[in-house]
Design an enzyme around this catalytic site. Structure first.
Site, short mmCIF file in Angstrom:
data_model
loop_
_atom_site.label_atom_id
_atom_site.label_comp_id
_atom_site.label_asym_id
_atom_site.label_seq_id
_atom_site.Cartn_x
_atom_site.Cartn_y
_atom_site.Cartn_z
N GLU A 180 32.39 37.92 41.35
CA GLU A 180 33.42 38.62 40.57
C GLU A 180 34.35 39.14 41.96
OE1 GLU A 180 30.03 41.53 40.27
OE2 GLU A 180 30.98 39.45 39.86
N LYS B 237 25.34 34.02 47.15
CA LYS B 237 24.89 35.43 47.43
C LYS B 237 24.35 35.62 48.42
CE LYS B 237 24.73 36.89 42.81
NZ LYS B 237 25.17 37.89 43.04
N ASN C 37 46.85 55.44 22.94
CA ASN C 37 46.97 56.66 22.60
C ASN C 37 46.08 57.36 21.44
OD1 ASN C 37 48.24 56.45 25.11
ND2 ASN C 37 50.41 57.50 23.41
N LYS D 17 29.08 29.55 42.03
CA LYS D 17 30.58 30.49 41.79
C LYS D 17 31.24 31.38 42.55
CE LYS D 17 31.29 34.37 38.44
NZ LYS D 17 30.62 35.63 39.39
N HIS E 76 35.01 36.25 34.97
CA HIS E 76 34.37 37.33 34.96
C HIS E 76 34.98 38.48 34.13
CE1 HIS E 76 31.57 39.99 36.91
NE2 HIS E 76 30.88 38.55 37.27
N HIS F 87 31.97 35.36 31.30
CA HIS F 87 30.64 35.92 30.89
C HIS F 87 29.89 36.32 29.58
CE1 HIS F 87 29.68 34.90 35.55
NE2 HIS F 87 30.70 34.73 35.21
#
Length: 475
Positions: free
Chosen positions: A204, A175, A123, A201, A294, A327
């Site tokens: 994420e 990818k 807080n 890999k 990650h 990472h």
């Protein structure tokens, strides 16, 4: 209540808003070896003295509240309160200070990063008297760090499991990160591993979406790993992302990965949470799985100079919570990271003992005692021309991860992996021969191109690619 009772009860108690300085600013305090120490960058509101702001941070992150309460008399504040024991101005900044706060060890549950952060970065970060607040560093004493398991295995055990020594490990993020079917995804994994990479890999945000459910992905990736291992004679792995919507589902995915016989799983530790991460790390140690971490969401927390928390704190927290890789930026790629700052928290991840060094952003000497180290992962906008700098900056105990820098090769995925492996081997050999990679790196890569058409093609396609932007978070 009668007036007589009111008078008697009021003795020794004065209601009203506290002046935090009177209780929580203690410049004469000598810190103890068992204290958890914190360095906060404090920007007070106009008119709030530095001492009051620092004391408010100490109070609101430990035992304090905004007013005097009756139950203060039922405990020992001197034993349990946080103390602002030093304040120094930030050079070049007006009305900004580093406040050093010491916390008694008894304030925190053993083995719980969740509880540690709930107090220290809770807080207090919304406190109105502060315009901004940033946690720059923590000193974790051995008395507290020894209550954590830490990384499931650590650097040396990982090298022994993989039987790979004397060089950085090579990886690739598959990818496009979203949209592939499980079978096509597994095909890309196989091609990259066969071409010479150590790891591939999950990105994420690859969890279990309609286009590729987690169980299908795990099965096809395990098949790709086994096939690549059989063809190359090397141990291979794929970071299977076990992150899920519940801890129970996360553990179910980790169990299935173990049953498939794969060597490593993955977790998004900030979005998944420290409690889930620590549970997964314990499972990985007990069952022989490596754990890749990650840091998705970290920049929301750590990118602003004046407010939030520096990544070196998140890195220390991860080492305690548990992870074998994390990472850590690249210095030279597309993601934020100044060289000295990055090397500072890389040392905090890998080394046993790290001396205070303000030139690298390290505010406290940190002794991890016997806690295993974490391999930093360099990933994000890197390609073969970056290999000399990455090898020189991160050294052998690292993972260099090329996503687009592998899969973007004009000849395909396997040639992209070959290009990266040849570039890495050339840089390691040149370094071992005494050559200066910082000065001669481009020449080393050009020489290697003579023996590798795959590397020559990669060098040609990425010769003009640069990410030249000013770093926001400077020392």
């Amino acid at each position: 209540m009668s007036p007589k009772t009111e008078t008697k009860a009021s003795v020794g108690f004065k209601a009203g808003v506290k002046d935090y300085r009177l209780t929580y600013y203690t410049p004469e305090y000598q810190t103890k070896d068992t204290d958890i120490l914190a360095a906060f960058r404090v920007t007070p509101q106009p008119g709030v003295p530095a001492e009051e702001a620092g004391a408010a941070v100490a109070a609101e992150s430990s035992t304090g509240t905004w007013t005097t309460v009756w139950t203060d008399g039922l405990t020992s504040l001197d034993r349990y309160k946080g103390r602002c024991y030093d304040i120094e101005p930030v050079p070049g900044e007006e009305n900004q200070f580093i406040a050093y706060v010491a916390y008694p060890l008894d304030l925190f549950e053993e083995g719980s990063v969740t509880n540690l952060f709930t107090s220290i970065v809770g807080n207090v970060f919304g406190f109105k008297a502060l315009r901004a607040l940033r946690l720059e560093d923590l000193r974790i004493p051995p008395a507290y760090s020894k209550t954590f398991q830490g990384p499931p295995h650590g650097i040396q055990v990982e090298r022994d499991k993989l039987n790979k020594y004397g060089r950085p490990l090579l990886g690739c993020t598959i990818k496009p990160k979203l949209g592939l079917s499980a079978k096509n995804y597994g095909r890309a994994v196989y091609e990259c591993l066969r071409g010479g990479l150590d790891f591939t890999k999950d990105d994420e945000n690859v969890n279990s979406q309609p286009f590729m459910r987690w169980r299908d992905r795990f099965v096809f990736c395990a098949e790709a790993i086994n096939k690549a291992q059989a063809e190359t004679g090397e141990i291979k792995g794929h970071y299977l992302n076990a992150t899920a919507g519940t801890c129970e589902e996360m553990m179910k995915r980790a169990v299935f990965a173990r049953e498939l016989g794969v060597p490593i799983v993955m977790h998004d530790y900030l979005t998944g949470g420290f409690t889930a991460n620590t549970s997964l790390a314990h499972y990985c140690r007990d069952n022989g799985l490596l754990l890749h971490i990650h840091r998705a969401m970290h920049a929301v927390i750590d990118r602003q100079r004046n407010h939030g928390m520096h990544f070196r704190v998140l890195a220390k927290a991860l080492r305690m919570s548990g992870g074998d890789h994390i990472h850590a930026g690249t210095v030279v790629g597309k993601l934020e990271g100044e060289r000295d700052v990055t090397l500072g928290f890389v040392d905090l991840l890998r080394d046993d003992f790290i001396e205070k060094d303000r030139s690298r952003g390290i505010y406290f000497t940190q002794d991890w005692v016997s806690m295993p180290g974490v391999l930093p992962v360099a990933s994000g906008g890197i390609h073969v021309w970056h290999m000399p700098a990455l090898t020189e900056i991160f050294g052998d105990d690292s993972v260099l991860q090329f996503g687009g820098g592998t899969l973007g090769h004009p000849w395909g995925n396997a040639p992209g992996a070959v290009a990266n492996r040849v570039a890495l081997e050339a840089c390691v050999q040149a370094r071992n021969e005494g050559r200066d990679l910082a000065r001669e790196g481009n020449e080393v890569i050009r020489e290697a191109c003579k023996w590798s058409p795959e590397l020559a093609a990669a060098c040609e396609i990425w010769k003009e690619i640069k990410f030249e932007f000013d770093v926001i978070d400077r020392l």
